[in-house]
Motif scaffolding. Sequence first.
Motif, PDB file in Angstrom:
ATOM      1  N   LYS A  92     -45.623 -34.851 -29.160  1.00  0.00           N
ATOM      2  CA  LYS A  92     -45.055 -35.142 -27.756  1.00  0.00           C
ATOM      3  C   LYS A  92     -44.250 -34.071 -27.311  1.00  0.00           C
ATOM      4  CE  LYS A  92     -43.886 -39.055 -25.093  1.00  0.00           C
ATOM      5  NZ  LYS A  92     -43.404 -40.584 -25.064  1.00  0.00           N
ATOM      6  N   TYR A  93     -43.285 -33.563 -28.028  1.00  0.00           N
ATOM      7  CA  TYR A  93     -42.012 -32.667 -27.471  1.00  0.00           C
ATOM      8  C   TYR A  93     -41.992 -31.482 -28.236  1.00  0.00           C
ATOM      9  CZ  TYR A  93     -40.563 -37.368 -25.627  1.00  0.00           C
ATOM     10  OH  TYR A  93     -40.295 -38.500 -24.886  1.00  0.00           O
ATOM     11  N   ARG A  94     -42.815 -31.042 -28.759  1.00  0.00           N
ATOM     12  CA  ARG A  94     -42.998 -29.602 -29.493  1.00  0.00           C
ATOM     13  C   ARG A  94     -42.976 -28.767 -28.353  1.00  0.00           C
ATOM     14  NH1 ARG A  94     -47.306 -29.679 -32.494  1.00  0.00           N
ATOM     15  NH2 ARG A  94     -46.013 -30.571 -34.288  1.00  0.00           N
ATOM     16  N   ASP A  95     -43.848 -28.778 -27.331  1.00  0.00           N
ATOM     17  CA  ASP A  95     -43.901 -27.581 -26.195  1.00  0.00           C
ATOM     18  C   ASP A  95     -42.670 -27.834 -25.363  1.00  0.00           C
ATOM     19  OD1 ASP A  95     -46.370 -27.258 -27.246  1.00  0.00           O
ATOM     20  OD2 ASP A  95     -47.251 -28.337 -25.582  1.00  0.00           O
ATOM     21  N   GLN A  96     -41.768 -28.597 -25.486  1.00  0.00           N
ATOM     22  CA  GLN A  96     -40.599 -28.542 -24.654  1.00  0.00           C
ATOM     23  C   GLN A  96     -39.492 -27.936 -25.567  1.00  0.00           C
ATOM     24  OE1 GLN A  96     -39.814 -32.342 -22.528  1.00  0.00           O
ATOM     25  NE2 GLN A  96     -41.910 -32.888 -22.787  1.00  0.00           N
ATOM     26  N   GLY A  97     -39.641 -27.670 -26.903  1.00  0.00           N
ATOM     27  CA  GLY A  97     -38.443 -26.923 -27.479  1.00  0.00           C
ATOM     28  C   GLY A  97     -37.924 -27.851 -28.722  1.00  0.00           C
ATOM     29  N   PHE A  98     -38.765 -28.926 -29.073  1.00  0.00           N
ATOM     30  CA  PHE A  98     -38.122 -29.856 -30.001  1.00  0.00           C
ATOM     31  C   PHE A  98     -38.895 -29.515 -31.241  1.00  0.00           C
ATOM     32  CE2 PHE A  98     -38.987 -33.787 -32.216  1.00  0.00           C
ATOM     33  CZ  PHE A  98     -37.507 -34.290 -32.491  1.00  0.00           C
ATOM     34  N   GLU A  99     -38.054 -29.436 -32.405  1.00  0.00           N
ATOM     35  CA  GLU A  99     -38.692 -29.389 -33.821  1.00  0.00           C
ATOM     36  C   GLU A  99     -38.198 -30.216 -34.572  1.00  0.00           C
ATOM     37  OE1 GLU A  99     -40.785 -27.074 -34.672  1.00  0.00           O
ATOM     38  OE2 GLU A  99     -40.985 -25.935 -32.907  1.00  0.00           O
ATOM     39  N   ILE A 100     -38.796 -30.493 -35.767  1.00  0.00           N
ATOM     40  CA  ILE A 100     -38.562 -31.684 -36.873  1.00  0.00           C
ATOM     41  C   ILE A 100     -38.613 -30.624 -38.071  1.00  0.00           C
ATOM     42  CG2 ILE A 100     -38.961 -33.475 -38.292  1.00  0.00           C
ATOM     43  CD1 ILE A 100     -40.089 -34.625 -35.723  1.00  0.00           C
ATOM     44  N   ALA A 101     -37.054 -30.756 -38.893  1.00  0.00           N
ATOM     45  CA  ALA A 101     -37.056 -30.136 -40.165  1.00  0.00           C
ATOM     46  C   ALA A 101     -36.780 -31.304 -41.142  1.00  0.00           C
ATOM     47  CB  ALA A 101     -36.175 -28.828 -40.155  1.00  0.00           C
ATOM     48  N   ALA A 102     -37.751 -31.701 -42.041  1.00  0.00           N
ATOM     49  CA  ALA A 102     -37.663 -32.618 -42.813  1.00  0.00           C
ATOM     50  C   ALA A 102     -37.185 -32.171 -44.244  1.00  0.00           C
ATOM     51  CB  ALA A 102     -38.861 -33.689 -42.912  1.00  0.00           C
ATOM     52  N   ILE A 103     -36.301 -32.277 -44.525  1.00  0.00           N
ATOM     53  CA  ILE A 103     -35.695 -31.834 -45.861  1.00  0.00           C
ATOM     54  C   ILE A 103     -35.842 -32.882 -47.098  1.00  0.00           C
ATOM     55  CG2 ILE A 103     -33.885 -30.736 -47.233  1.00  0.00           C
ATOM     56  CD1 ILE A 103     -32.561 -29.982 -44.473  1.00  0.00           C
ATOM     57  N   ASN A 104     -36.724 -32.586 -47.890  1.00  0.00           N
ATOM     58  CA  ASN A 104     -37.048 -33.444 -49.145  1.00  0.00           C
ATOM     59  C   ASN A 104     -35.992 -33.154 -50.148  1.00  0.00           C
ATOM     60  OD1 ASN A 104     -38.536 -33.594 -51.998  1.00  0.00           O
ATOM     61  ND2 ASN A 104     -38.961 -35.138 -50.851  1.00  0.00           N
ATOM     62  N   GLU A 172     -32.836 -40.145 -26.971  1.00  0.00           N
ATOM     63  CA  GLU A 172     -31.831 -39.096 -27.240  1.00  0.00           C
ATOM     64  C   GLU A 172     -32.578 -37.739 -27.417  1.00  0.00           C
ATOM     65  OE1 GLU A 172     -29.082 -41.823 -30.024  1.00  0.00           O
ATOM     66  OE2 GLU A 172     -30.619 -40.561 -31.183  1.00  0.00           O
ATOM     67  N   ILE A 173     -33.597 -37.672 -27.966  1.00  0.00           N
ATOM     68  CA  ILE A 173     -34.448 -36.524 -27.850  1.00  0.00           C
ATOM     69  C   ILE A 173     -34.503 -35.840 -26.201  1.00  0.00           C
ATOM     70  CG2 ILE A 173     -36.614 -35.448 -28.509  1.00  0.00           C
ATOM     71  CD1 ILE A 173     -36.713 -37.537 -30.868  1.00  0.00           C
ATOM     72  N   GLN A 174     -35.005 -36.863 -25.596  1.00  0.00           N
ATOM     73  CA  GLN A 174     -35.361 -36.468 -23.991  1.00  0.00           C
ATOM     74  C   GLN A 174     -34.204 -36.038 -23.322  1.00  0.00           C
ATOM     75  OE1 GLN A 174     -36.802 -40.439 -22.671  1.00  0.00           O
ATOM     76  NE2 GLN A 174     -39.142 -39.769 -23.264  1.00  0.00           N
ATOM     77  N   GLN A 175     -32.893 -36.501 -23.763  1.00  0.00           N
ATOM     78  CA  GLN A 175     -31.628 -36.504 -23.161  1.00  0.00           C
ATOM     79  C   GLN A 175     -31.338 -34.833 -23.524  1.00  0.00           C
ATOM     80  OE1 GLN A 175     -28.653 -39.170 -23.344  1.00  0.00           O
ATOM     81  NE2 GLN A 175     -27.039 -37.954 -22.589  1.00  0.00           N
ATOM     82  N   LEU A 176     -31.489 -34.518 -24.817  1.00  0.00           N
ATOM     83  CA  LEU A 176     -31.056 -33.284 -25.275  1.00  0.00           C
ATOM     84  C   LEU A 176     -32.072 -32.048 -24.658  1.00  0.00           C
ATOM     85  CD1 LEU A 176     -29.754 -33.673 -28.887  1.00  0.00           C
ATOM     86  CD2 LEU A 176     -28.555 -33.532 -26.603  1.00  0.00           C
ATOM     87  N   LEU A 177     -33.362 -32.252 -24.445  1.00  0.00           N
ATOM     88  CA  LEU A 177     -34.241 -31.429 -23.970  1.00  0.00           C
ATOM     89  C   LEU A 177     -34.181 -31.245 -22.443  1.00  0.00           C
ATOM     90  CD1 LEU A 177     -37.539 -32.922 -25.850  1.00  0.00           C
ATOM     91  CD2 LEU A 177     -36.341 -30.687 -26.083  1.00  0.00           C
ATOM     92  N   GLN A 178     -33.500 -32.018 -21.867  1.00  0.00           N
ATOM     93  CA  GLN A 178     -33.310 -31.865 -20.400  1.00  0.00           C
ATOM     94  C   GLN A 178     -31.871 -31.202 -20.079  1.00  0.00           C
ATOM     95  OE1 GLN A 178     -33.353 -36.055 -18.673  1.00  0.00           O
ATOM     96  NE2 GLN A 178     -35.550 -36.370 -19.308  1.00  0.00           N
ATOM     97  N   GLU A 179     -31.019 -31.049 -21.141  1.00  0.00           N
ATOM     98  CA  GLU A 179     -29.853 -30.299 -21.085  1.00  0.00           C
ATOM     99  C   GLU A 179     -30.229 -28.633 -20.754  1.00  0.00           C
ATOM    100  OE1 GLU A 179     -27.099 -30.956 -24.011  1.00  0.00           O
ATOM    101  OE2 GLU A 179     -26.680 -32.936 -23.546  1.00  0.00           O
ATOM    102  N   ALA A 180     -29.490 -28.333 -19.822  1.00  0.00           N
ATOM    103  CA  ALA A 180     -29.617 -26.842 -19.617  1.00  0.00           C
ATOM    104  C   ALA A 180     -29.851 -25.951 -20.892  1.00  0.00           C
ATOM    105  CB  ALA A 180     -28.551 -26.465 -18.817  1.00  0.00           C
ATOM    106  N   GLN A 181     -30.581 -25.056 -20.773  1.00  0.00           N
ATOM    107  CA  GLN A 181     -30.502 -23.935 -22.054  1.00  0.00           C
ATOM    108  C   GLN A 181     -29.504 -22.900 -21.982  1.00  0.00           C
ATOM    109  OE1 GLN A 181     -34.423 -22.655 -23.003  1.00  0.00           O
ATOM    110  NE2 GLN A 181     -35.509 -24.617 -22.296  1.00  0.00           N
TER     111      GLN A 181
END
Length: 181
Positions: A92-104, A172-181
């Motif tokens: 849903k949010y990858r194109d807006q600059g969101f990534e997930i790093a899942a560390i096993n 929370e994700i949406q809020q950080l994505l909306q902050e100025a870069q």
Amino acid sequence: MGYRLLKQKHFSIVQPVMIAGLILGSMTAHAEISDKDTAPVAPMGDFAMPTYQGTSISLNDYLGKVVLVDFWASWCSPCRTSFPWMNHMSAKYRDQGFEIAAINLDQQKPQAVTFLKELPPEFTVLFNASGEMPEAFEVIGMPTSFLIDRDGKVRATHIGFHSDKTKEYEKEIQQLLQEAQ
């Protein structure tokens, strides 16, 4: 100290840490992220970790993006619930600059691979059985996730995964994505 306890092979040691993490998780999960000016800088690390996809990456490669760093293990029941949600958020949010790093954090990689075959990730999975990253982030329960802003600051922390709070997590994700870069 929490990760050292989690690395032990005896369930009797792991169980109290997980219970404490779940209790703390219910207290730390909220819909308001911390203030950018007072948020601590994430211990991103500059060393490369192997990925499930066969390459290697450093968490520093994510600077400039909003990233959810999620620590998980194959034996963690809440992790099974979090993976489908993380797949959805990633898509849903990858194109807006969101990534997930899942560390096993599994000591035996085949256990993690079995888990990943059952719940295929649509995000980056890293392996860190040696424990530098969970020690640096002070992980105390499974799963533990850190929502990090584009400047590398930890803005939210969640210990455990609570299905009834996914709307708050997404906010929370949406809020950080909306902050100025």
